[in-house]
Design a protein around this motif. Structure first.
Motif, PDB file in Angstrom:
ATOM      1  N   SER A   1       0.792  -1.307  -0.073  1.00 29.73           N
ATOM      2  CA  SER A   1       0.028   0.078  -0.019  1.00 29.73           C
ATOM      3  C   SER A   1       0.999   1.230  -0.081  1.00 29.73           C
ATOM      4  CB  SER A   1      -0.836   0.030   1.338  1.00 29.73           C
ATOM      5  OG  SER A   1      -0.020   0.344   2.392  1.00 29.73           O
ATOM      6  N   VAL A   2       0.533   2.372  -0.207  1.00 30.90           N
ATOM      7  CA  VAL A   2       1.067   3.695  -0.179  1.00 30.90           C
ATOM      8  C   VAL A   2       1.600   3.885   0.894  1.00 30.90           C
ATOM      9  CG1 VAL A   2       0.876   6.189  -0.274  1.00 30.90           C
ATOM     10  CG2 VAL A   2      -0.260   4.702  -1.985  1.00 30.90           C
ATOM     11  N   GLU A   3       0.826   3.494   2.203  1.00 29.79           N
ATOM     12  CA  GLU A   3       1.532   3.810   3.782  1.00 29.79           C
ATOM     13  C   GLU A   3       2.713   2.975   3.719  1.00 29.79           C
ATOM     14  OE1 GLU A   3       0.903   5.644   6.251  1.00 29.79           O
ATOM     15  OE2 GLU A   3      -0.339   6.737   4.930  1.00 29.79           O
ATOM     16  N   ASP A   4       2.941   1.828   3.042  1.00 30.23           N
ATOM     17  CA  ASP A   4       4.051   1.079   3.257  1.00 30.23           C
ATOM     18  C   ASP A   4       5.525   1.684   2.568  1.00 30.23           C
ATOM     19  OD1 ASP A   4       2.805  -0.959   4.457  1.00 30.23           O
ATOM     20  OD2 ASP A   4       2.286  -1.902   2.558  1.00 30.23           O
ATOM     21  N   LEU A   5       5.232   2.946   1.716  1.00 27.80           N
ATOM     22  CA  LEU A   5       6.137   3.710   1.059  1.00 27.80           C
ATOM     23  C   LEU A   5       6.826   4.862   2.132  1.00 27.80           C
ATOM     24  CD1 LEU A   5       4.617   4.163  -2.429  1.00 27.80           C
ATOM     25  CD2 LEU A   5       6.633   2.481  -1.713  1.00 27.80           C
ATOM     26  N   ARG A   6       6.223   4.836   3.466  1.00 30.60           N
ATOM     27  CA  ARG A   6       6.937   5.905   4.310  1.00 30.60           C
ATOM     28  C   ARG A   6       8.401   5.509   4.650  1.00 30.60           C
ATOM     29  NH1 ARG A   6       3.396   9.573   6.468  1.00 30.60           N
ATOM     30  NH2 ARG A   6       1.256   9.363   6.031  1.00 30.60           N
ATOM     31  N   GLY A   7       9.416   6.192   4.341  1.00 29.33           N
ATOM     32  CA  GLY A   7      10.678   6.105   4.680  1.00 29.33           C
ATOM     33  C   GLY A   7      11.314   5.342   3.497  1.00 29.33           C
ATOM     34  N   LYS A   8      10.704   4.878   2.565  1.00 27.83           N
ATOM     35  CA  LYS A   8      11.340   4.023   1.304  1.00 27.83           C
ATOM     36  C   LYS A   8      11.729   5.207   0.331  1.00 27.83           C
ATOM     37  CE  LYS A   8      10.304   0.264   3.235  1.00 27.83           C
ATOM     38  NZ  LYS A   8       9.196   0.573   4.172  1.00 27.83           N
ATOM     39  N   LYS A   9      12.143   4.770  -0.767  1.00 36.20           N
ATOM     40  CA  LYS A   9      12.506   5.211  -1.828  1.00 36.20           C
ATOM     41  C   LYS A   9      11.757   5.050  -3.133  1.00 36.20           C
ATOM     42  CE  LYS A   9      17.663   4.797  -0.590  1.00 36.20           C
ATOM     43  NZ  LYS A   9      18.875   4.037  -1.255  1.00 36.20           N
ATOM     44  N   VAL A  10      11.221   6.090  -3.588  1.00 37.72           N
ATOM     45  CA  VAL A  10      10.451   6.046  -4.933  1.00 37.72           C
ATOM     46  C   VAL A  10      11.130   6.777  -5.909  1.00 37.72           C
ATOM     47  CG1 VAL A  10       8.264   6.709  -5.887  1.00 37.72           C
ATOM     48  CG2 VAL A  10       8.488   6.219  -3.379  1.00 37.72           C
ATOM     49  N   THR A  11      11.030   6.181  -7.095  1.00 32.23           N
ATOM     50  CA  THR A  11      11.799   6.849  -8.086  1.00 32.23           C
ATOM     51  C   THR A  11      10.768   7.447  -9.338  1.00 32.23           C
ATOM     52  OG1 THR A  11      11.549   4.906  -9.851  1.00 32.23           O
ATOM     53  CG2 THR A  11      13.616   5.097  -8.249  1.00 32.23           C
ATOM     54  N   PHE A  12      11.129   8.484 -10.018  1.00 31.85           N
ATOM     55  CA  PHE A  12      10.220   9.188 -10.874  1.00 31.85           C
ATOM     56  C   PHE A  12      11.171   9.348 -12.368  1.00 31.85           C
ATOM     57  CE2 PHE A  12       8.933  10.826  -6.771  1.00 31.85           C
ATOM     58  CZ  PHE A  12       7.630  10.398  -6.613  1.00 31.85           C
ATOM     59  N   GLY A  13      10.534   9.538 -13.402  1.00 30.80           N
ATOM     60  CA  GLY A  13      11.227   9.218 -14.628  1.00 30.80           C
ATOM     61  C   GLY A  13      11.603  10.869 -15.121  1.00 30.80           C
ATOM     62  N   SER A  14      11.367  11.115 -16.338  1.00 26.88           N
ATOM     63  CA  SER A  14      11.945  12.373 -16.749  1.00 26.88           C
ATOM     64  C   SER A  14      11.651  13.562 -16.015  1.00 26.88           C
ATOM     65  CB  SER A  14      11.296  12.433 -18.154  1.00 26.88           C
ATOM     66  OG  SER A  14      11.779  13.657 -18.649  1.00 26.88           O
ATOM     67  N   VAL A  15      12.512  14.086 -15.445  1.00 27.47           N
ATOM     68  CA  VAL A  15      12.117  15.422 -14.575  1.00 27.47           C
ATOM     69  C   VAL A  15      11.335  16.413 -15.166  1.00 27.47           C
ATOM     70  CG1 VAL A  15      14.386  16.683 -15.306  1.00 27.47           C
ATOM     71  CG2 VAL A  15      13.174  17.128 -13.044  1.00 27.47           C
ATOM     72  N   GLY A  16      10.140  16.749 -14.488  1.00 28.97           N
ATOM     73  CA  GLY A  16       9.337  17.776 -14.782  1.00 28.97           C
ATOM     74  C   GLY A  16       8.125  17.066 -15.857  1.00 28.97           C
ATOM     75  N   SER A  17       8.026  15.589 -16.009  1.00 23.77           N
ATOM     76  CA  SER A  17       7.210  15.055 -16.664  1.00 23.77           C
ATOM     77  C   SER A  17       5.940  15.127 -16.012  1.00 23.77           C
ATOM     78  CB  SER A  17       7.609  13.809 -17.325  1.00 23.77           C
ATOM     79  OG  SER A  17       6.773  12.948 -17.662  1.00 23.77           O
ATOM     80  N   THR A  18       4.886  15.408 -16.616  1.00 19.39           N
ATOM     81  CA  THR A  18       3.269  15.397 -16.156  1.00 19.39           C
ATOM     82  C   THR A  18       2.998  13.850 -15.658  1.00 19.39           C
ATOM     83  OG1 THR A  18       2.644  16.987 -17.796  1.00 19.39           O
ATOM     84  CG2 THR A  18       1.120  15.901 -16.355  1.00 19.39           C
ATOM     85  N   SER A  19       3.401  12.935 -16.458  1.00 18.78           N
ATOM     86  CA  SER A  19       2.874  11.509 -16.061  1.00 18.78           C
ATOM     87  C   SER A  19       4.091  10.878 -15.419  1.00 18.78           C
ATOM     88  CB  SER A  19       2.559  10.919 -17.469  1.00 18.78           C
ATOM     89  OG  SER A  19       3.293  10.618 -18.402  1.00 18.78           O
ATOM     90  N   GLN A  20       5.160  11.321 -15.400  1.00 14.46           N
ATOM     91  CA  GLN A  20       6.274  10.422 -14.905  1.00 14.46           C
ATOM     92  C   GLN A  20       7.011  11.008 -13.547  1.00 14.46           C
ATOM     93  OE1 GLN A  20       9.322   8.530 -17.647  1.00 14.46           O
ATOM     94  NE2 GLN A  20       8.430   9.967 -19.047  1.00 14.46           N
ATOM     95  N   HIS A  21       6.782  12.236 -13.232  1.00 13.91           N
ATOM     96  CA  HIS A  21       7.295  12.889 -12.344  1.00 13.91           C
ATOM     97  C   HIS A  21       6.165  13.594 -11.546  1.00 13.91           C
ATOM     98  CE1 HIS A  21      10.293  16.264 -10.452  1.00 13.91           C
ATOM     99  NE2 HIS A  21       9.828  15.399  -9.533  1.00 13.91           N
ATOM    100  N   LEU A  22       5.631  14.622 -11.996  1.00 15.24           N
ATOM    101  CA  LEU A  22       4.615  15.521 -11.315  1.00 15.24           C
ATOM    102  C   LEU A  22       3.523  14.609 -11.053  1.00 15.24           C
ATOM    103  CD1 LEU A  22       4.945  18.894 -13.512  1.00 15.24           C
ATOM    104  CD2 LEU A  22       6.348  18.209 -11.362  1.00 15.24           C
ATOM    105  N   GLY A  23       2.860  13.877 -11.940  1.00 11.26           N
ATOM    106  CA  GLY A  23       1.729  13.331 -11.734  1.00 11.26           C
ATOM    107  C   GLY A  23       1.864  12.307 -10.669  1.00 11.26           C
ATOM    108  N   PRO A  24       2.765  11.329 -10.629  1.00 15.06           N
ATOM    109  CA  PRO A  24       2.990  10.319  -9.412  1.00 15.06           C
ATOM    110  C   PRO A  24       3.411  10.865  -8.159  1.00 15.06           C
ATOM    111  CG  PRO A  24       4.042   9.661 -11.479  1.00 15.06           C
ATOM    112  CD  PRO A  24       3.613  11.201 -11.779  1.00 15.06           C
ATOM    113  N   ALA A  25       4.073  12.164  -8.115  1.00 17.36           N
ATOM    114  CA  ALA A  25       4.157  12.759  -6.843  1.00 17.36           C
ATOM    115  C   ALA A  25       2.903  13.292  -6.287  1.00 17.36           C
ATOM    116  CB  ALA A  25       5.070  14.012  -7.151  1.00 17.36           C
TER     117      ALA A  25
END
Length: 283
Positions: free
Chosen positions: A118-142
């Protein structure tokens, strides 16, 4: 002879100078050759339905697109939602039509066999995002994680890593989740058929790509182009889909009743990662 000269002069005065072509740019395509491969058919179709001459105008970056708009070098720019909100702020460009991308949303992906369920399990973990500033790979997932209550850079460690490298890190256990869109998920499932991936969160459909016009572009020309998307949308979309990279629009359509406020969700994304819309992320 004198009469002939007067007649020629009179004809010249009565005949308007040829109108300048309407110049069209796309922010995520660099170089004229690539632009022609993707949009030559669209250029021709738009000329035919509007009766106006079009000209493809390559820009090598989104910043270059802003400069071209402000200097009057380009009339129309096709761009993504993340780029649009900055272009709007820096140029006050006007929306002509939105270009719908079906199944365009951000999601958070993990390994099915991993510890994150679940999303709660990501607390304190590493999450990667793709192309910096991308709507669907960076900003949207964040924003997806923010909508579920996780604060960017505080509740988890964000990293910008190219998608395939990020998936390899996910498989090794070096990171715990990857932000991507639906098309990317299909691609990684094909690239890593021995692995099983799970979507633990997905966001609302993202705002559409948008065609904007320079604010001081000729009003009659702008209206003709807007009318073309209403009256000849199927013809224009068929031409768009001649481009290989434009298959992201397959099954979509054009929308002309679009307001700038439709992109406030994207402005929220900028706020989520702590950046304002006065400049492009990563510039």
């Amino acid at each position: 002879m004198y009469r002939a000269i007067l007649t020629a002069a009179a004809l010249a005065a009565a005949t308007p100078l040829a109108a300048e072509p309407i110049r069209f740019a796309v922010t995520d395509i660099e170089g004229l050759e690539a632009l022609q491969q993707e949009f030559a058919a669209f250029e021709t179709a738009l000329e035919e339905v509007t009766g106006m001459e079009m000209e493809l105008f390559p820009v090598n970056s989104r910043t270059a697109a802003v400069e071209a708009i402000n200097q009057g070098q380009v009339d129309l720019v096709l761009t993504g939602p993340a780029e649009y909100v900055v272009i709007k702020e820096l140029t006050d460009a006007e929306i002509i039509a939105a270009w719908q991308r079906p199944n365009y949303y951000a999601q958070i992906v993990t390994l099915s066999a991993g510890d994150v369920e679940s999303v709660e399990d990501l607390r304190g973990k590493k999450v990667t995002f793709g192309s910096v500033g991308s709507t669907s790979q960076h900003l949207g997932p964040a924003q997806v994680l923010a909508d579920f209550g996780l604060v960017y850079g505080t509740d988890y460690e964000p990293q910008i890593i190219s998608r395939n490298v990020a998936v390899e890190a996910l498989i090794r256990g070096d990171v715990q989740a990857v932000g991507m869109n639906e098309g990317h998920l299909q691609s990684i499932r094909e690239a890593f058929p021995e692995q099983s991936f799970t979507v633990i969160a997905r966001g609302r459909d993202l705002p559409n790509d948008v065609l904007v016009a320079r604010k001081d572009m000729d009003a009659e020309a702008k209206q003709k182009i807007a009318d073309a998307f209403v009256n000849d949308g199927e013809t224009l979309m068929a031409a768009v889909l001649k481009g290989d990279d434009n298959q992201k629009y397959k099954g979509g359509f054009f929308l002309t009743s679009i307001d700038d406020s439709n992109y406030d969700y994207v402005r929220d994304m900028y706020a989520t990662i702590g950046v304002d819309t006065a400049s492009f992320v990563g510039d």
